[in-house]
Design a protein around this motif. Sequence first.
Motif, PDB file in Angstrom:
ATOM      1  N   LEU A 136       0.827  -1.211   0.000  1.00 39.16           N
ATOM      2  CA  LEU A 136       0.000   0.000   0.000  1.00 39.16           C
ATOM      3  C   LEU A 136       0.858   1.255   0.000  1.00 39.16           C
ATOM      4  CD1 LEU A 136      -2.959   1.034   0.171  1.00 39.16           C
ATOM      5  CD2 LEU A 136      -2.706   0.984   2.663  1.00 39.16           C
ATOM      6  N   ASP A 137       2.019   1.182   0.645  1.00 39.19           N
ATOM      7  CA  ASP A 137       2.975   2.286   0.738  1.00 39.19           C
ATOM      8  C   ASP A 137       2.410   3.492   1.485  1.00 39.19           C
ATOM      9  OD1 ASP A 137       5.542   3.262   0.362  1.00 39.19           O
ATOM     10  OD2 ASP A 137       4.991   4.353  -1.460  1.00 39.19           O
ATOM     11  N   GLU A 138       1.531   3.230   2.418  1.00 39.01           N
ATOM     12  CA  GLU A 138       1.040   4.232   3.360  1.00 39.01           C
ATOM     13  C   GLU A 138       0.448   3.481   4.547  1.00 39.01           C
ATOM     14  OE1 GLU A 138      -2.332   6.649   2.246  1.00 39.01           O
ATOM     15  OE2 GLU A 138      -3.097   5.108   0.903  1.00 39.01           O
ATOM     16  N   PRO A 139       0.241   4.162   5.670  1.00 35.75           N
ATOM     17  CA  PRO A 139      -0.315   3.462   6.837  1.00 35.75           C
ATOM     18  C   PRO A 139      -1.770   3.036   6.600  1.00 35.75           C
ATOM     19  CG  PRO A 139       0.735   5.535   7.463  1.00 35.75           C
ATOM     20  CD  PRO A 139       0.593   5.549   5.979  1.00 35.75           C
ATOM     21  N   LEU A 140      -2.261   2.198   7.492  1.00 37.92           N
ATOM     22  CA  LEU A 140      -3.670   1.830   7.526  1.00 37.92           C
ATOM     23  C   LEU A 140      -4.319   2.475   8.745  1.00 37.92           C
ATOM     24  CD1 LEU A 140      -3.655  -1.979   6.664  1.00 37.92           C
ATOM     25  CD2 LEU A 140      -5.037  -0.244   5.507  1.00 37.92           C
ATOM     26  N   LEU A 141      -5.453   3.094   8.539  1.00 39.19           N
ATOM     27  CA  LEU A 141      -6.257   3.557   9.657  1.00 39.19           C
ATOM     28  C   LEU A 141      -7.026   2.350  10.161  1.00 39.19           C
ATOM     29  CD1 LEU A 141      -8.398   6.766   9.815  1.00 39.19           C
ATOM     30  CD2 LEU A 141      -9.330   4.583  10.548  1.00 39.19           C
ATOM     31  N   SER A 142      -6.854   2.002  11.434  1.00 37.41           N
ATOM     32  CA  SER A 142      -7.367   0.724  11.910  1.00 37.41           C
ATOM     33  C   SER A 142      -8.084   0.812  13.246  1.00 37.41           C
ATOM     34  CB  SER A 142      -6.222  -0.284  12.040  1.00 37.41           C
ATOM     35  OG  SER A 142      -5.740  -0.677  10.781  1.00 37.41           O
ATOM     36  N   SER A 143      -8.884  -0.241  13.483  1.00 34.43           N
ATOM     37  CA  SER A 143      -9.563  -0.424  14.754  1.00 34.43           C
ATOM     38  C   SER A 143      -9.741  -1.921  14.974  1.00 34.43           C
ATOM     39  CB  SER A 143     -10.934   0.274  14.729  1.00 34.43           C
ATOM     40  OG  SER A 143     -11.587   0.138  15.974  1.00 34.43           O
ATOM     41  N   THR A 144      -9.562  -2.369  16.208  1.00 32.58           N
ATOM     42  CA  THR A 144      -9.742  -3.788  16.534  1.00 32.58           C
ATOM     43  C   THR A 144     -11.141  -4.247  16.149  1.00 32.58           C
ATOM     44  OG1 THR A 144      -8.229  -3.605  18.404  1.00 32.58           O
ATOM     45  CG2 THR A 144      -9.731  -5.479  18.417  1.00 32.58           C
ATOM     46  N   LEU A 145     -11.250  -5.456  15.594  1.00 28.40           N
ATOM     47  CA  LEU A 145     -12.543  -5.992  15.184  1.00 28.40           C
ATOM     48  C   LEU A 145     -13.265  -6.570  16.402  1.00 28.40           C
ATOM     49  CD1 LEU A 145     -14.652  -6.648  13.154  1.00 28.40           C
ATOM     50  CD2 LEU A 145     -13.347  -8.638  12.430  1.00 28.40           C
ATOM     51  N   LEU A 146     -13.836  -5.677  17.180  1.00 30.84           N
ATOM     52  CA  LEU A 146     -14.634  -6.052  18.341  1.00 30.84           C
ATOM     53  C   LEU A 146     -16.054  -5.536  18.117  1.00 30.84           C
ATOM     54  CD1 LEU A 146     -14.829  -7.238  21.194  1.00 30.84           C
ATOM     55  CD2 LEU A 146     -14.140  -4.993  22.085  1.00 30.84           C
ATOM     56  N   LEU A 147     -16.981  -6.450  17.904  1.00 34.00           N
ATOM     57  CA  LEU A 147     -18.360  -6.061  17.605  1.00 34.00           C
ATOM     58  C   LEU A 147     -19.114  -5.695  18.875  1.00 34.00           C
ATOM     59  CD1 LEU A 147     -19.268  -8.725  14.882  1.00 34.00           C
ATOM     60  CD2 LEU A 147     -18.317  -6.429  14.592  1.00 34.00           C
ATOM     61  N   PRO A 148     -20.128  -4.842  18.766  1.00 39.15           N
ATOM     62  CA  PRO A 148     -20.836  -4.347  19.949  1.00 39.15           C
ATOM     63  C   PRO A 148     -21.441  -5.446  20.819  1.00 39.15           C
ATOM     64  CG  PRO A 148     -21.456  -3.103  17.990  1.00 39.15           C
ATOM     65  CD  PRO A 148     -20.633  -4.247  17.518  1.00 39.15           C
ATOM     66  N   ASP A 149     -21.831  -6.570  20.217  1.00 42.70           N
ATOM     67  CA  ASP A 149     -22.482  -7.645  20.971  1.00 42.70           C
ATOM     68  C   ASP A 149     -21.505  -8.716  21.437  1.00 42.70           C
ATOM     69  OD1 ASP A 149     -21.925  -8.561  18.445  1.00 42.70           O
ATOM     70  OD2 ASP A 149     -23.776  -9.730  18.231  1.00 42.70           O
ATOM     71  N   GLN A 150     -20.197  -8.465  21.283  1.00 41.13           N
ATOM     72  CA  GLN A 150     -19.183  -9.446  21.630  1.00 41.13           C
ATOM     73  C   GLN A 150     -18.289  -8.931  22.765  1.00 41.13           C
ATOM     74  OE1 GLN A 150     -18.671 -12.595  19.803  1.00 41.13           O
ATOM     75  NE2 GLN A 150     -20.744 -12.035  19.183  1.00 41.13           N
ATOM     76  N   GLU A 151     -17.889  -9.840  23.664  1.00 41.22           N
ATOM     77  CA  GLU A 151     -16.965  -9.467  24.732  1.00 41.22           C
ATOM     78  C   GLU A 151     -15.516  -9.551  24.274  1.00 41.22           C
ATOM     79  OE1 GLU A 151     -17.658 -11.632  28.285  1.00 41.22           O
ATOM     80  OE2 GLU A 151     -19.700 -10.869  28.558  1.00 41.22           O
ATOM     81  N   GLU A 152     -15.250 -10.373  23.247  1.00 43.45           N
ATOM     82  CA  GLU A 152     -13.901 -10.524  22.713  1.00 43.45           C
ATOM     83  C   GLU A 152     -13.937 -10.376  21.199  1.00 43.45           C
ATOM     84  OE1 GLU A 152     -12.415 -14.311  23.989  1.00 43.45           O
ATOM     85  OE2 GLU A 152     -11.658 -13.480  25.880  1.00 43.45           O
ATOM     86  N   PRO A 153     -12.812  -9.995  20.585  1.00 43.93           N
ATOM     87  CA  PRO A 153     -12.757  -9.887  19.122  1.00 43.93           C
ATOM     88  C   PRO A 153     -13.004 -11.240  18.452  1.00 43.93           C
ATOM     89  CG  PRO A 153     -10.882  -8.780  20.151  1.00 43.93           C
ATOM     90  CD  PRO A 153     -11.557  -9.563  21.225  1.00 43.93           C
ATOM     91  N   LEU A 154     -13.558 -11.186  17.246  1.00 42.62           N
ATOM     92  CA  LEU A 154     -13.752 -12.406  16.467  1.00 42.62           C
ATOM     93  C   LEU A 154     -12.399 -12.961  16.032  1.00 42.62           C
ATOM     94  CD1 LEU A 154     -16.727 -11.265  14.182  1.00 42.62           C
ATOM     95  CD2 LEU A 154     -16.843 -12.659  16.258  1.00 42.62           C
TER      96      LEU A 154
END
Length: 206
Positions: A136-154
């Motif tokens: 990609l040659d640039e950073p990624l804007l990111s966020s952990t994949l934690l859904l509102p109805d989940q206690e832990e990430p998928l």
Amino acid sequence: MAKYFDVHPENPQRRVIDQAVRILSDGGLIVYPTDSCFALGCRPGDSRGVDRIRAIRQLDSRHHFTLVCRDFAQLGQFARIDNTVFRAVRAATPGSYTFILPATKEAPRRLLHPKRRTIGVRIPEHPVAQALLAALDEPLLSSTLLLPDQEEPLTQGWEIKERLDHVVDAVLDSGDCGTVPTTVVDFSQGEPEIVRRGAGDPDRFA
């Protein structure tokens, strides 16, 4: 429907990485593996991508995203680091840490803390994430994949594809990459402050 890519965890196929980069370049939102958890990612300048992440995770405007960088040269474009902090951060990267640092003028405004003018940055160790960032040659804007109805990430690619099929554009699956998010270390005042204990060993900053 989201495209599903089965990616080798250590030697990611170039054709798959290139397809993912094309999706990102066209304004797409992807799910990709990191050395802590699966993450949602888009290009930093993609305001629609940011809105889509907020909608998926049901985040308010106070949530701060992370700029995932390939290396220190890239990180240094967006965050200011003095010599002491540089040595501490350098010793812990690449790895499962997110660092809060003063932002440079080049940092995307949407990523900054509104009052402190700080930014969250990290350099991942995962081969797939690194391959994506290199292509990609640039950073990624990111966020952990934690859904509102989940206690832990998928953790399962097939489940992510099933759950998010109509709200993301691609899922890169290289196997389970864990449920523990990064350790967050705030260096904005010069001294390390552990904001969140996670996958990275926080004791090295004690």
